[in-house]
Each structure stands twice: as C-alpha cells, then as structure tokens.
Design a protein around this motif. Sequence first.
Motif, mmCIF file in Angstrom:
data_model
loop_
_atom_site.group_PDB
_atom_site.id
_atom_site.type_symbol
_atom_site.label_atom_id
_atom_site.label_comp_id
_atom_site.label_asym_id
_atom_site.label_seq_id
_atom_site.Cartn_x
_atom_site.Cartn_y
_atom_site.Cartn_z
ATOM 1 N N VAL A 14 -6.362 -16.678 -20.143
ATOM 2 C CA VAL A 14 -5.676 -16.747 -18.843
ATOM 3 C C VAL A 14 -4.403 -15.921 -18.871
ATOM 4 C CG1 VAL A 14 -4.494 -18.276 -17.241
ATOM 5 C CG2 VAL A 14 -6.667 -18.965 -18.230
ATOM 6 N N GLY A 15 -3.642 -16.043 -19.987
ATOM 7 C CA GLY A 15 -2.408 -15.280 -20.086
ATOM 8 C C GLY A 15 -2.656 -13.793 -20.085
ATOM 9 N N THR A 16 -3.713 -13.375 -20.806
ATOM 10 C CA THR A 16 -4.054 -11.945 -20.840
ATOM 11 C C THR A 16 -4.458 -11.447 -19.469
ATOM 12 O OG1 THR A 16 -4.785 -12.198 -23.113
ATOM 13 C CG2 THR A 16 -5.516 -10.234 -21.946
ATOM 14 N N SER A 17 -5.244 -12.262 -18.744
ATOM 15 C CA SER A 17 -5.674 -11.872 -17.397
ATOM 16 C C SER A 17 -4.473 -11.727 -16.472
ATOM 17 C CB SER A 17 -6.652 -12.913 -16.830
ATOM 18 O OG SER A 17 -7.785 -13.014 -17.659
ATOM 19 N N MET A 18 -3.511 -12.647 -16.613
ATOM 20 C CA MET A 18 -2.324 -12.582 -15.765
ATOM 21 C C MET A 18 -1.508 -11.337 -16.079
ATOM 22 S SD MET A 18 -1.074 -16.568 -15.701
ATOM 23 C CE MET A 18 0.358 -16.160 -14.734
ATOM 24 N N VAL A 19 -1.403 -11.004 -17.356
ATOM 25 C CA VAL A 19 -0.638 -9.819 -17.740
ATOM 26 C C VAL A 19 -1.281 -8.561 -17.182
ATOM 27 C CG1 VAL A 19 0.063 -8.376 -19.682
ATOM 28 C CG2 VAL A 19 0.388 -10.866 -19.778
ATOM 29 N N PHE A 20 -2.623 -8.460 -17.363
ATOM 30 C CA PHE A 20 -3.314 -7.285 -16.856
ATOM 31 C C PHE A 20 -3.279 -7.230 -15.336
ATOM 32 C CE2 PHE A 20 -5.256 -7.177 -21.116
ATOM 33 C CZ PHE A 20 -5.172 -5.818 -21.388
ATOM 34 N N GLY A 21 -3.400 -8.415 -14.698
ATOM 35 C CA GLY A 21 -3.330 -8.442 -13.239
ATOM 36 C C GLY A 21 -1.972 -7.989 -12.743
ATOM 37 N N GLN A 22 -0.938 -8.443 -13.424
ATOM 38 C CA GLN A 22 0.404 -8.037 -13.044
ATOM 39 C C GLN A 22 0.605 -6.548 -13.259
ATOM 40 O OE1 GLN A 22 2.582 -9.897 -11.529
ATOM 41 N NE2 GLN A 22 4.101 -8.240 -11.395
ATOM 42 N N GLY A 23 0.026 -6.015 -14.339
ATOM 43 C CA GLY A 23 0.131 -4.578 -14.589
ATOM 44 C C GLY A 23 -0.569 -3.774 -13.521
ATOM 45 N N ALA A 24 -1.718 -4.237 -13.056
ATOM 46 C CA ALA A 24 -2.463 -3.535 -12.015
ATOM 47 C C ALA A 24 -1.670 -3.493 -10.705
ATOM 48 C CB ALA A 24 -3.820 -4.199 -11.805
ATOM 49 N N ARG A 25 -0.901 -4.541 -10.442
ATOM 50 C CA ARG A 25 -0.115 -4.590 -9.200
ATOM 51 C C ARG A 25 0.976 -3.524 -9.171
ATOM 52 N NH1 ARG A 25 -2.951 -7.250 -5.391
ATOM 53 N NH2 ARG A 25 -3.918 -9.127 -6.292
ATOM 54 N N ASN A 26 1.312 -3.011 -10.330
ATOM 55 C CA ASN A 26 2.343 -1.969 -10.383
ATOM 56 C C ASN A 26 1.790 -0.583 -10.046
ATOM 57 O OD1 ASN A 26 4.409 -3.758 -11.204
ATOM 58 N ND2 ASN A 26 3.707 -3.647 -13.337
ATOM 59 N N ILE A 27 0.485 -0.465 -9.921
ATOM 60 C CA ILE A 27 -0.136 0.804 -9.559
ATOM 61 C C ILE A 27 -0.205 0.874 -8.031
ATOM 62 C CG2 ILE A 27 -2.116 2.304 -9.852
ATOM 63 C CD1 ILE A 27 -0.569 1.679 -12.421
ATOM 64 N N LYS A 28 0.367 1.926 -7.475
ATOM 65 C CA LYS A 28 0.433 2.080 -6.017
ATOM 66 C C LYS A 28 -0.185 3.406 -5.575
ATOM 67 C CE LYS A 28 2.867 -1.700 -5.428
ATOM 68 N NZ LYS A 28 2.319 -2.878 -4.711
ATOM 69 N N ILE A 29 -0.808 3.367 -4.400
ATOM 70 C CA ILE A 29 -1.179 4.628 -3.750
ATOM 71 C C ILE A 29 0.113 5.251 -3.241
ATOM 72 C CG2 ILE A 29 -2.468 5.688 -1.866
ATOM 73 C CD1 ILE A 29 -4.438 3.362 -2.028
ATOM 74 N N ASN A 30 0.420 6.442 -3.713
ATOM 75 C CA ASN A 30 1.744 7.010 -3.469
ATOM 76 C C ASN A 30 1.732 8.151 -2.464
ATOM 77 O OD1 ASN A 30 4.497 6.596 -4.323
ATOM 78 N ND2 ASN A 30 4.427 8.647 -5.219
ATOM 79 N N GLU A 31 0.653 8.918 -2.420
ATOM 80 C CA GLU A 31 0.589 10.070 -1.521
ATOM 81 C C GLU A 31 -0.878 10.449 -1.324
ATOM 82 O OE1 GLU A 31 2.843 14.418 -0.915
ATOM 83 O OE2 GLU A 31 2.980 13.318 -2.830
ATOM 84 N N VAL A 32 -1.221 10.863 -0.086
ATOM 85 C CA VAL A 32 -2.597 11.230 0.249
ATOM 86 C C VAL A 32 -2.573 12.517 1.056
ATOM 87 C CG1 VAL A 32 -4.753 10.522 1.337
ATOM 88 C CG2 VAL A 32 -3.247 8.791 0.320
ATOM 89 N N LEU A 33 -3.442 13.467 0.686
ATOM 90 C CA LEU A 33 -3.596 14.700 1.451
ATOM 91 C C LEU A 33 -5.079 14.852 1.773
ATOM 92 C CD1 LEU A 33 -1.765 18.040 0.908
ATOM 93 C CD2 LEU A 33 -4.205 18.047 1.429
#
Length: 324
Positions: A14-33
């Motif tokens: 559970v702790g590992t899943s939470m860590v990875f989930g939190q890490g994924a939330r830091n990835i953002k769509i930043n720019e689109v062309l």
Amino acid sequence: MNKFGLLLSGMLLVGTSMVFGQGARNIKINEVLTNNTENVQDEFGQHLPWLELANTSYTTYNVRGMFVTTNRAVLDKSMPAPKRIEMMCPIPNGEKRTSMNGQDHLVLFLNSSPAKGSLHLGTPINPGKPVWVALYDANGVDLIDSVSVPALEANKSFARMKDGKANWDVKPAEAVTPGIGNYIEINESKIAKLKRDDPHGIGITVLSMGIVFFCLALLYVFFTIFGKIVTHRKALKKAAEIQPIKAAVATEEIIQEAAHKTKVILTDGLEKGGIDKEIYMAVIALALKQYTDNVHDEESGIITIRPRHTLWNNEITLSRNQQF
C-alpha cells in the motif's frame, strides 16, 4: 509469524502504491501543439503534432506504461479498465528518456506510429481543430491530467503560463518552448508585438480616434465652463457700476442740505418780521428748483437769488403799448 509477515507485506504494498501514485500526480501535460508545419521535426524530418510532459517535482519518475488519449469516452467510470485501455496509447518501455528527472520535460509525437520510434504515439489529432488530451496512470483508471486545447493556428501552441500552473495561454510561434520550461522571454520590439497582436490596425485606429474625441470633449467642457465664468463676472461688474447705494446716499444728502437751508431762511425771515410767508415759500421753492438745476451761485452753504428786471410794471412801457 505468518500473519505478521502478511500484514507487513500488505502495508509495504500500500505504501509503495501511494508513493508511486503521488509521483505520477507530479507529471503534468505542459504544452500541446496540434498544427505543426514549421516547428519541431521528428527523426525522419516530419512535422507532427506533439505533447510535452513536465515533471513538476524534484524527484525522478518514469512515465513508461502511462497512457495518452484524445477520446472522451474513457471518462465513463463504469467502463472496465481493459476496454478503456484499448482507447489509449501507452508510452512504451525501453526508452531512457521516459525516466524524467526533477523539473524535466519530455516531448511525445502524436498522430504517428510507435514503429517510428519509442516517443511516437498513435494518438489521433486533427490539426487546427479543438481537441481534448488526457494522461492516465499505468493502471488505465486514474486520470492524472487533462486539458481542452482550442483550435490553434499553424505552429502556435497551447501551454501553461508557467510549468505546472493552472493558467493556460495560446503562445505565438516564436514563443513555443518544446522540451524546456514555459515562458522564456522573447526579445520582441513593441512595433513587432503590435503588428502581431493587431495585424489589420483596427485596434490602434479605434484607440487613436477615441483619444481625439476624448480631447475634443474635454476642450468643449473647459471652454463652456470658462465662458460661463467670464459672462458671470461681466454681469457682476456691470451691476456694480450702477451703484444704487451711492445714488440713494447722494439723494438723501441733497434733501438734508435743502431742508437745512430752508430752515435757515425761515428762521431769518421770521426774526426780521414783515415778510409775507407766501413770498418766502415761493422764494424757497424757486431756490430749490435752481439748486437742483445747478443754476445757483458757487457759494458754499448759502442760497442766493440773482435779481432780474423784466420791466413788466414800467408805466412808460405800458402807456406805449396802449397807444398802439
């Protein structure tokens, strides 16, 4: 012991899943062309639509296995994960660049084929048309980030005002920043910026005419108020020249002077005696008339009557008139 081991393993999972989930939330769509004609080229020299991801944290995270899609049907929460995954394009494994360092950026080519390279996705894009783009976690269930991109002109992008921030803006071709932080300052003159923002000159024309009409209206108000002030001052000056108070004071002084002189004459006449009062009254009236007509002499404080002989009672003159 076995129960304790199972409990510990579950907690670690559970702790590992939470860590990875939190890490994924830091990835953002930043720019689109979406309409690329002269911007970034792929390995084959082609201009393809592209998507930029940004790692907003300061830790490394690998985005392999995450999904990109432009199909809104995946928003149906009742849809099973396998069917949802069929509508998405996965970010492939075996690419070092998918391991994003802190504050790192990654460009993925869309409307392409994975056969062209590890950073090419088959996500469909219609150039120049509005599109919804979403990033899902590797489980195909958790929505990490999404954005509705408006219709864009050639080589313009839709980007966050700053990496990871909520505000978005359409960026001109010279301000597009694939693979690096958003909003790098562009050296652009005011004239060039004006030509870009107002190519037909409509805005500057309206602004110029507005300034001219505002100045004219301001001048009209100023001269109207100034004219009323000048007119009012002239009216006050003209009224002051009439001097009704001074005229009333002068008339009262004349009456008092005449009354004083009349009193003096009556007193003198009564003291001397033998003077007919009617004659005195006639003399006084004539004196006042001459005084008001300014025909009296110039002696101060004394009224005098100059004798004038008309010979109306001369006997010789009367006898001659009777003869004729």
